[in-house]
Design an enzyme around this catalytic site. Structure first.
Site, PDB file in Angstrom:
ATOM      1  N   ASP A  44       0.817  -1.214   0.000  1.00  0.00           N
ATOM      2  CA  ASP A  44       0.000   0.000   0.000  1.00  0.00           C
ATOM      3  C   ASP A  44       0.851   1.264   0.000  1.00  0.00           C
ATOM      4  OD1 ASP A  44      -2.327  -1.476   0.007  1.00  0.00           O
ATOM      5  OD2 ASP A  44      -2.557  -1.424   2.184  1.00  0.00           O
ATOM      6  N   TYR A  75       6.827 -10.265   6.396  1.00  0.00           N
ATOM      7  CA  TYR A  75       6.803  -8.818   6.621  1.00  0.00           C
ATOM      8  C   TYR A  75       7.350  -8.516   8.009  1.00  0.00           C
ATOM      9  CZ  TYR A  75       3.673  -7.846   2.633  1.00  0.00           C
ATOM     10  OH  TYR A  75       3.125  -7.710   1.384  1.00  0.00           O
TER      11      TYR A  75
END
Length: 236
Positions: free
Chosen positions: A51, A110
């Protein structure tokens, strides 16, 4: 010839990683623009999207090159000379024609970086500042996410998916030189899933998190800020 590309980027000033039709101000948009200038018409395919304002330490993508770009070392050098300084190619390697950066990926990892205290202008774009963090609760509660779950309560509304079930292989916390680092590894993640999980860890207790995992809670959940999130590694 198909090539696998591993890259790093600072996503602060980009509108996410995915190519958009109305702007080139995305990570893949910038790379695609340079590829076109180099006579490479293939569409670039990434392992997944990040994002707006999210960073990457090991994003992977693939594209096909014409025969005159068979020297991958030269291609890497030229790409890095033409790309913005906020995007850098780490590796380029030749792969088989059936390699797919997204569909061949097995594990996605992540990290989310937090720092306690007041924000400062030198790190504000790269870590999330929290005035006070209960480290012990973080360490304990993050383990609730390990395993296969229906993460319906941990995805952005409007997500276009076939299933919200994902398996988280690892989820843990460690401290390093004043930073608090949260690690998540899974077979895949839903849109904004990690930011919503971190948001839950920072605002909910163990029982409330479990209810969200059971999809048995109407409590609203706010995602953690994007700037602390990094796509660390894609494993194949």
């Amino acid at each position: 010839m198909r090539v696998k590309v591993t890259l790093v980027y600072n996503g602060t000033h980009y509108l996410g990683s995915q190519i958009q039709t109305q702007t080139t101000n995305t990570i893949m948009g910038q790379i695609q623009k340079v590829l076109t200038q180099l006579g490479i018409d293939s569409k670039i395919i990434a392992s997944g999207r990040t994002d707006k304002a999210v960073h990457a330490l090991g994003q992977v993508c693939h594209f096909d090159t014409p025969a005159f770009w068979d020297d991958t070392k030269k291609l890497k050098r030229v790409l890095n000379s033409m790309l913005p300084s906020s995007i850098s190619i780490k590796h380029i390697s030749k792969v088989s024609d059936d390699f797919h950066a997204r569909y061949c990926a097995k594990v996605r990892t992540y990290r989310y970086i937090i720092k306690q205290g007041e924000s400062n202008p030198f790190e504000a774009d790269l870590v999330t500042f929290i005035k006070r963090v209960d480290i012990d609760s973080l360490r304990k509660n993050i383990e609730l996410f390990v395993g296969e779950h229906d993460f319906s309560s941990f995805m952005k509304t409007g997500s276009d998916i076939n299933s919200s079930v994902r398996e988280v292989y690892k989820a843990f916390v460690y401290e390093h030189k004043g930073y608090i680092v949260l690690i998540f590894s899974a077979n895949g993640f839903l849109r904004s899933q990690i930011r919503l999980m971190v948001g839950a860890l920072l605002t909910l207790n163990a029982g409330e998190i479990q209810k969200k995992l059971d999809n048995n809670s109407s409590k609203s959940l706010k995602p953690a800020p994007a700037n602390g999130l990094y796509l660390s590694k894609i494993s194949y």
